[in-house]
Enzyme design. Structure first.
Site, PDB file in Angstrom:
ATOM      1  N   LYS A  57       5.150   2.626  41.630  1.00 28.81           N
ATOM      2  CA  LYS A  57       4.568   1.286  41.416  1.00 28.81           C
ATOM      3  C   LYS A  57       5.663   0.280  41.062  1.00 28.81           C
ATOM      4  CE  LYS A  57       3.669   2.257  36.536  1.00 28.81           C
ATOM      5  NZ  LYS A  57       2.686   2.753  35.573  1.00 28.81           N
ATOM      6  N   TYR A 301      24.052 -24.968  29.622  1.00 23.78           N
ATOM      7  CA  TYR A 301      23.018 -25.904  29.161  1.00 23.78           C
ATOM      8  C   TYR A 301      22.859 -25.849  27.639  1.00 23.78           C
ATOM      9  CZ  TYR A 301      21.460 -26.146  34.027  1.00 23.78           C
ATOM     10  OH  TYR A 301      21.387 -26.336  35.377  1.00 23.78           O
TER      11      TYR A 301
HETATM   12  C1  LIG Z   1       3.106   3.956  34.955  1.00 19.71           C
HETATM   13  C2  LIG Z   1       2.246   5.144  34.886  1.00 19.71           C
HETATM   14  C3  LIG Z   1       2.813   6.422  34.846  1.00 19.71           C
HETATM   15  C4  LIG Z   1       4.313   6.651  34.719  1.00 19.71           C
HETATM   16  O1  LIG Z   1       4.756   6.361  33.416  1.00 19.71           O
HETATM   17  P1  LIG Z   1       6.271   6.593  32.997  1.00 19.71           P
HETATM   18  O2  LIG Z   1       6.278   6.402  31.513  1.00 19.71           O
HETATM   19  O3  LIG Z   1       7.062   5.540  33.690  1.00 19.71           O
HETATM   20  O4  LIG Z   1       6.660   7.949  33.426  1.00 19.71           O
HETATM   21  C5  LIG Z   1       1.961   7.503  34.924  1.00 19.71           C
HETATM   22  N1  LIG Z   1       0.611   7.328  35.003  1.00 19.71           N
HETATM   23  C6  LIG Z   1       0.048   6.120  35.012  1.00 19.71           C
HETATM   24  C7  LIG Z   1      -1.445   6.003  35.085  1.00 19.71           C
HETATM   25  C8  LIG Z   1       0.838   4.981  34.945  1.00 19.71           C
HETATM   26  O5  LIG Z   1       0.262   3.768  34.943  1.00 19.71           O
END
Ligand SMILES: *Cc1c(COP(=O)(O)O)cnc(C)c1O
Length: 409
Positions: A57, A301
């Site tokens: 993701k 800035y």
């Molecule tokens: C993001 C997510 C993961 C992975 O989490 P990490 O801490 O990055 O390993 C796993 N399961 C779900 C449902 C998530 O949203």
């Protein structure tokens, strides 16, 4: 006029990442392989055939889905996404390269019409609330050759998506009557508090709730095949072996980052040693100009920095537009020729000014490392996150999608 404009646009290029002076990301294929192997070895120890899944993701945690997908596809068993359109890219990749299809799961919300496409492409989805009942007639009307494979999300204490134990009997009942289009193949949950602590009391309570929910689902659905159960993200996979079940959902640690310092501490206790994770990402930038500023000059800035002595600066064409956090102003450093160079004044939209008085010997262009290693020194995503008062998850996922990404060995 029209013609001239066309020529001009063509010479500018296709997107904002085409600027000649720009920063880029290097992704280490060997580091990624190493990290996958760490998780394979963990489950090997237990002697069970667990599915090692990776979470892609957020544009593969900012690393770049287009680059990471071909690197991991052959090494893992499951690919997890939030967005349906990203999940479909796996099927495109497989078709383009004649590869056998991997299990793909969309963790996020799915509209009924998207569910039809996912069913046809053999992508699994998560049913997390009763709105899925609306998809049932749409799926029936589509006359699918096979039902859509679904995983039921049980909210065991995160308070995000999923059926609560209270709501589960009432709200998931539609699944019993929808077997013709929705085939329940798995069940999942997600931990709330595995990263921030070294004692896992809350996680253990979540595991109990998960077991209760699973028992209910099994009695309600009476499926012929056992459910694929999954709850462990990176932290729980590493420090809570009981939570590994049939599949792992490894996100941040696939990219070589520890979920937190607490997870690292716990790993030493639970595993007896701390596995080595190798950061996959390096962020580099070539300077736009290197020049001297006389003593007393202001930088950036707001005139928040004034040079106490003659200072050789490098102007880097990278800024908060690209994902370098503005909150790191006045605190961060980058690496040039293996030396730490402080960021002077404020981080700007497209510029960073760094002090290279000692790191450079003349005014020729330099290459700065914003994240990663240069000689003996390194800047971790955790450090940059600390300077910016956030977490490394946010730092990497905010790296601009427009940045050029190159795979290196
Ligand atoms: C993001 C997510 C993961 C992975 O989490 P990490 O801490 O990055 O390993 C796993 N399961 C779900 C449902 C998530 O949203």
């Amino acid at each position: 006029m029209g013609l001239i404009l066309e020529v001009a646009v063509e010479s500018i290029g296709g997107g904002p990442g085409d600027a000649v002076h720009a920063s880029w990301l290097e992704l280490s294929a060997s580091a990624l392989r190493h990290n996958v192997a760490v998780f394979r070895a963990l489950e090997g120890r237990e002697g069970t055939a667990r599915a090692v899944g990776v979470v892609l993701k957020g544009n593969a945690y900012g690393h770049g889905l287009a680059q990471v997908l071909p690197l991991v596809h052959g090494q893992v068993d499951v690919l997890y996404f939030i967005a349906p359109q990203d999940a479909l890219k796996v099927r495109e990749h497989e078709r383009a390269h004649g590869l056998p299809p991997k299990q793909v799961l969309v963790l996020g919300a799915v509209a009924p019409q998207e569910a039809v496409v996912l069913a046809r492409e053999g992508v699994d989805v998560v049913v997390a609330d009763r709105s899925w009942a609306d998809a049932v007639p749409v799926l029936r009307a589509a006359k699918l050759e096979r039902p859509l494979r679904v995983h039921v999300h049980i909210d065991t204490g995160l308070g995000r998506e999923g059926f609560t134990l209270d709501g589960l009997p009432r709200e998931s009942h539609f699944l019993v009557e929808a077997r013709d289009v929705l085939e329940v193949v798995g069940a999942l949950s997600h931990f709330a508090n595995t990263e921030d602590v070294t004692e896992q009391g809350y996680a253990l309570a979540q595991l109990d709730a998960f077991e209760t929910g699973l028992a209910f689902l099994e009695s309600q659905l009476k499926s012929a095949k056992p459910l694929q159960r999954h709850i462990a993200a990176s932290a729980a996979t590493l420090v809570l072996p009981k939570a590994r079940y049939e599949a792992l959902r490894v996100g941040i640690s696939l990219y070589g980052l520890w979920p937190s310092p607490e997870t690292r501490l716990s790993a030493r206790l639970v595993l007896g040693e701390v596995p080595v994770l190798k950061p996959v990402l390096t962020w580099k930038c070539r300077s736009q100009v290197v020049k001297w500023l006389p003593a007393g000059s202001y930088v950036g800035y707001g005139c928040t920095y004034r040079c106490p002595e003659p200072t050789r600066i490098a102007v880097l064409p990278v800024g908060y537009y690209d994902g370098y956090p503005r909150l790191a102003s006045g605190k961060a450093h980058v690496l040039v020729n293996g030396r730490r160079c402080p960021v002077l004044g404020r981080v700007m939209m497209n510029h960073l000014i760094v002090d290279v008085t000692r790191a450079a010997h003349d005014e020729r262009p330099v290459t700065a490392t914003l994240l990663g290693r240069d000689g003996e020194e390194s800047v971790s995503a955790e450090s940059l996150a600390g300077w910016a008062q956030t977490i490394h998850y946010e730092v990497v996922t905010r790296l601009g999608a427009h940045l050029k990404r190159v795979v290196v060995e």
